[in-house]
Design a protein around this motif. Structure first.
Motif, PDB file in Angstrom:
ATOM      1  N   THR A  65      -2.765   6.609  -4.316  1.00  0.00           N
ATOM      2  CA  THR A  65      -3.956   5.912  -4.810  1.00  0.00           C
ATOM      3  C   THR A  65      -4.376   6.312  -6.219  1.00  0.00           C
ATOM      4  O   THR A  65      -5.192   5.614  -6.833  1.00  0.00           O
ATOM      5  CB  THR A  65      -5.144   6.164  -3.861  1.00  0.00           C
ATOM      6  OG1 THR A  65      -5.400   7.580  -3.774  1.00  0.00           O
ATOM      7  CG2 THR A  65      -4.844   5.618  -2.469  1.00  0.00           C
ATOM      8  N   ASP A  66      -3.837   7.396  -6.749  1.00  0.00           N
ATOM      9  CA  ASP A  66      -4.222   7.858  -8.089  1.00  0.00           C
ATOM     10  C   ASP A  66      -3.026   7.688  -9.024  1.00  0.00           C
ATOM     11  O   ASP A  66      -2.113   8.520  -9.038  1.00  0.00           O
ATOM     12  CB  ASP A  66      -4.644   9.329  -8.026  1.00  0.00           C
ATOM     13  CG  ASP A  66      -5.185   9.846  -9.367  1.00  0.00           C
ATOM     14  OD1 ASP A  66      -4.791   9.305 -10.408  1.00  0.00           O
ATOM     15  OD2 ASP A  66      -5.974  10.810  -9.345  1.00  0.00           O
ATOM     16  N   ASN A 104      -6.265   4.831   4.780  1.00  0.00           N
ATOM     17  CA  ASN A 104      -5.554   3.710   4.173  1.00  0.00           C
ATOM     18  C   ASN A 104      -4.646   3.071   5.217  1.00  0.00           C
ATOM     19  O   ASN A 104      -3.468   3.410   5.325  1.00  0.00           O
ATOM     20  CB  ASN A 104      -4.735   4.201   2.972  1.00  0.00           C
ATOM     21  CG  ASN A 104      -4.192   3.068   2.131  1.00  0.00           C
ATOM     22  OD1 ASN A 104      -4.130   1.922   2.582  1.00  0.00           O
ATOM     23  ND2 ASN A 104      -3.790   3.370   0.905  1.00  0.00           N
ATOM     24  N   ASP A 113       0.812  -1.227   0.000  1.00  0.00           N
ATOM     25  CA  ASP A 113       0.000   0.000   0.000  1.00  0.00           C
ATOM     26  C   ASP A 113       0.843   1.274   0.000  1.00  0.00           C
ATOM     27  O   ASP A 113       0.303   2.372   0.031  1.00  0.00           O
ATOM     28  CB  ASP A 113      -0.936   0.013   1.212  1.00  0.00           C
ATOM     29  CG  ASP A 113      -2.024  -1.041   1.101  1.00  0.00           C
ATOM     30  OD1 ASP A 113      -2.533  -1.238  -0.018  1.00  0.00           O
ATOM     31  OD2 ASP A 113      -2.348  -1.676   2.111  1.00  0.00           O
ATOM     32  N   THR A 136      -2.162  10.760   0.206  1.00  0.00           N
ATOM     33  CA  THR A 136      -3.171   9.769  -0.174  1.00  0.00           C
ATOM     34  C   THR A 136      -3.408   9.783  -1.678  1.00  0.00           C
ATOM     35  O   THR A 136      -3.509   8.726  -2.322  1.00  0.00           O
ATOM     36  CB  THR A 136      -4.484  10.046   0.581  1.00  0.00           C
ATOM     37  OG1 THR A 136      -4.260   9.943   1.984  1.00  0.00           O
ATOM     38  CG2 THR A 136      -5.558   9.044   0.171  1.00  0.00           C
ATOM     39  N   GLU A 137      -3.484  10.975  -2.261  1.00  0.00           N
ATOM     40  CA  GLU A 137      -3.679  11.074  -3.711  1.00  0.00           C
ATOM     41  C   GLU A 137      -2.518  10.433  -4.462  1.00  0.00           C
ATOM     42  O   GLU A 137      -2.733   9.668  -5.425  1.00  0.00           O
ATOM     43  CB  GLU A 137      -3.809  12.545  -4.122  1.00  0.00           C
ATOM     44  CG  GLU A 137      -3.969  12.730  -5.629  1.00  0.00           C
ATOM     45  CD  GLU A 137      -3.787  14.168  -6.066  1.00  0.00           C
ATOM     46  OE1 GLU A 137      -4.250  14.491  -7.190  1.00  0.00           O
ATOM     47  OE2 GLU A 137      -3.176  14.959  -5.325  1.00  0.00           O
ATOM     48  N   ARG A 158       0.042  10.372  -9.764  1.00  0.00           N
ATOM     49  CA  ARG A 158       1.369   9.974  -9.310  1.00  0.00           C
ATOM     50  C   ARG A 158       2.382  10.060 -10.464  1.00  0.00           C
ATOM     51  O   ARG A 158       3.490  10.596 -10.286  1.00  0.00           O
ATOM     52  CB  ARG A 158       1.322   8.554  -8.755  1.00  0.00           C
ATOM     53  CG  ARG A 158       2.682   7.993  -8.390  1.00  0.00           C
ATOM     54  CD  ARG A 158       2.592   6.581  -7.822  1.00  0.00           C
ATOM     55  NE  ARG A 158       3.938   6.064  -7.622  1.00  0.00           N
ATOM     56  CZ  ARG A 158       4.735   6.394  -6.618  1.00  0.00           C
ATOM     57  NH1 ARG A 158       4.314   7.261  -5.712  1.00  0.00           N
ATOM     58  NH2 ARG A 158       5.941   5.884  -6.494  1.00  0.00           N
TER      59      ARG A 158
END
Length: 418
Positions: A378-379, A269, A240, A374-375, A383
């Motif tokens: 997860t994106d 997360n 993760d 977090t972005e 990224r």
């Protein structure tokens, strides 16, 4: 350019073209003019020096008020009483003259460079460096940070050569805006005496002019560069994502904010892992606070890491986080970018001026920093865009560009032609 580089300690076998490397540890009484050594030193009427009897072990880049005695901690009242015992610079000079020239040179022979009284070492360094400079042929005095500022002032006083101060870090950064003391006084006096001041960022330049009251006409920033590295990627055991903090565990670097950021990321997360690489006086407090914020099972403190281990850690990092309260530059963010790691950095940093596409927030805005992390975890599209932008930004940070700009300032501000 031809350079004569005077260091407290140097390897006599280290040779570089166009560089005369002088280490005080390699001198003896025969190589130093005693009369010049005993010449009057720079005006220190406004500088106060901590007495050698203070129990704390002062180091050059740590906050003055932090107690560093090994094995015990004194009460705040006792420490404050000891730190209140200060003397004018002239008394430090008298004490140094009393021990003799050989003893002053001997200060730079051992492994403990700064000793128990860093102020005394700074003053002894200034004496020797100034006496050596009187017999040297040069155009400019260029001093880096407060440990050499006294020497720079004295050399300018004796030779009349223009003084350039390179500001990498200030007392303001280490101790906060309300911090005052003998190091602050040295910095302010030196900047007032200087002909040219080169901070490592526009951000630090505004501190010089605003907090220290220095004439902005002689303050011209030059960003740091970064050495090129052979990067590589290692498999990460954290599916993760791994978020990295890299730096001294001291208030200036904002490590407690990093823990708050971690707690907020983990709310959304819980599989993300966090690493704090480095050491410092806040480590024990941070370990306890991490347990209190219930992030201890997703957080690892590495302690000090050598360059090889830092590179290994960077090779498996997914996001770099730098929540510094006051960061003159922040070279570690550039190093992370070289590894293709997107960064989330504080606006109170010089590197934010260079990493134009990095995710930024005020150091205290832990919610926004957590959202940025977090972005980036997860994106995939966001990224990849951040990685490409970071790689492009870091290419502009070279030591060649920095040195070219410094030579340009020598010419334009001081009238020195190379």
């Amino acid at each position: 350019m031809e350079l004569s580089f005077i260091l407290p300690k140097a390897d006599p076998e280290f040779l570089v073209d166009q560089l005369e490397l002088i280490g005080l540890n390699n001198l003896d009484e025969r190589t130093v003019d005693r009369e010049k050594m005993e010449a009057s030193l720079a005006d220190v009427a406004n500088v106060k020096w901590v007495e050698g009897e203070v129990a704390s072990r002062l180091m050059p880049y740590l906050p003055e008020e932090v107690e560093r005695s090994a094995g015990h901690a004194e009460s705040t009242a006792v420490l404050a009483e000891k730190q209140a015992k200060v003397v004018a610079g002239e008394k430090v000079v008298d004490r140094l003259r009393a021990v003799g020239l050989d003893d002053r040179l001997a200060m730079f022979q051992g492994d403990n460079l700064y000793g128990e009284d860093v102020g005394e070492r700074v003053w002894a360094y200034a004496q020797v460096a100034a006496s050596l400079a009187e017999d040297m042929d040069f155009d400019i005095v260029h001093a880096h940070d407060w440990m050499t500022f006294v020497a720079g002032m004295e050399i300018k006083k004796r030779t009349g050569k223009p003084l350039v101060l390179h500001v990498h870090s200030l007392n303001y950064d280490r101790g906060g805006p309300d911090s005052r003391g003998w190091i602050f006084d040295i910095e302010k006096n030196a900047m007032e005496a200087a002909d040219l001041i080169i901070p490592v960022s526009r951000y630090t330049g505004t501190i010089c002019t605003g907090h220290y009251g220095i004439d902005p006409r002689k303050v011209h920033f030059v960003h740091n560069g970064a050495d090129p590295v052979d990067t590589f990627r290692s498999a990460s055991p954290f599916k993760d994502g791994l978020v990295l903090f890299l730096g001294r565990l001291t208030g200036q670097k904002g490590p407690r904010y990093f823990l708050e950021i971690a707690a907020r990321v983990l709310e959304k997360n819980p599989g993300v892992y966090f690493v704090m690489a480095g050491t410092g006086e806040k480590m024990r407090e941070l370990i306890e606070y991490g347990a209190y914020r219930d992030v201890g099972d997703r957080l690892h403190f590495t302690g000090f890491l050598n360059k090889e281990k830092v590179n290994k850690l960077l090779s498996m990092t997914d996001v770099y986080c730098m929540p510094s309260v006051s960061e003159p530059f922040g070279l570690s963010a550039i190093e992370a970018a070289q590894y293709g790691i997107p960064a989330v950095i504080s606006k109170q940093s010089g590197v934010a001026e260079v990493m134009t596409h990095a995710r930024k927030a005020d150091f205290w805005d832990v919610n926004l920093m957590a959202d940025h992390i977090t972005e980036l975890l997860t994106d995939p599209k966001a990224r990849e865009e951040a990685i490409q932008h970071s790689l492009a930004d870091q290419k502009n940070c070279t030591w060649e560009a920095a040195s070219d700009r410094i030579i340009e300032l020598y010419r334009d501000q001081l009238g020195i032609q190379n």
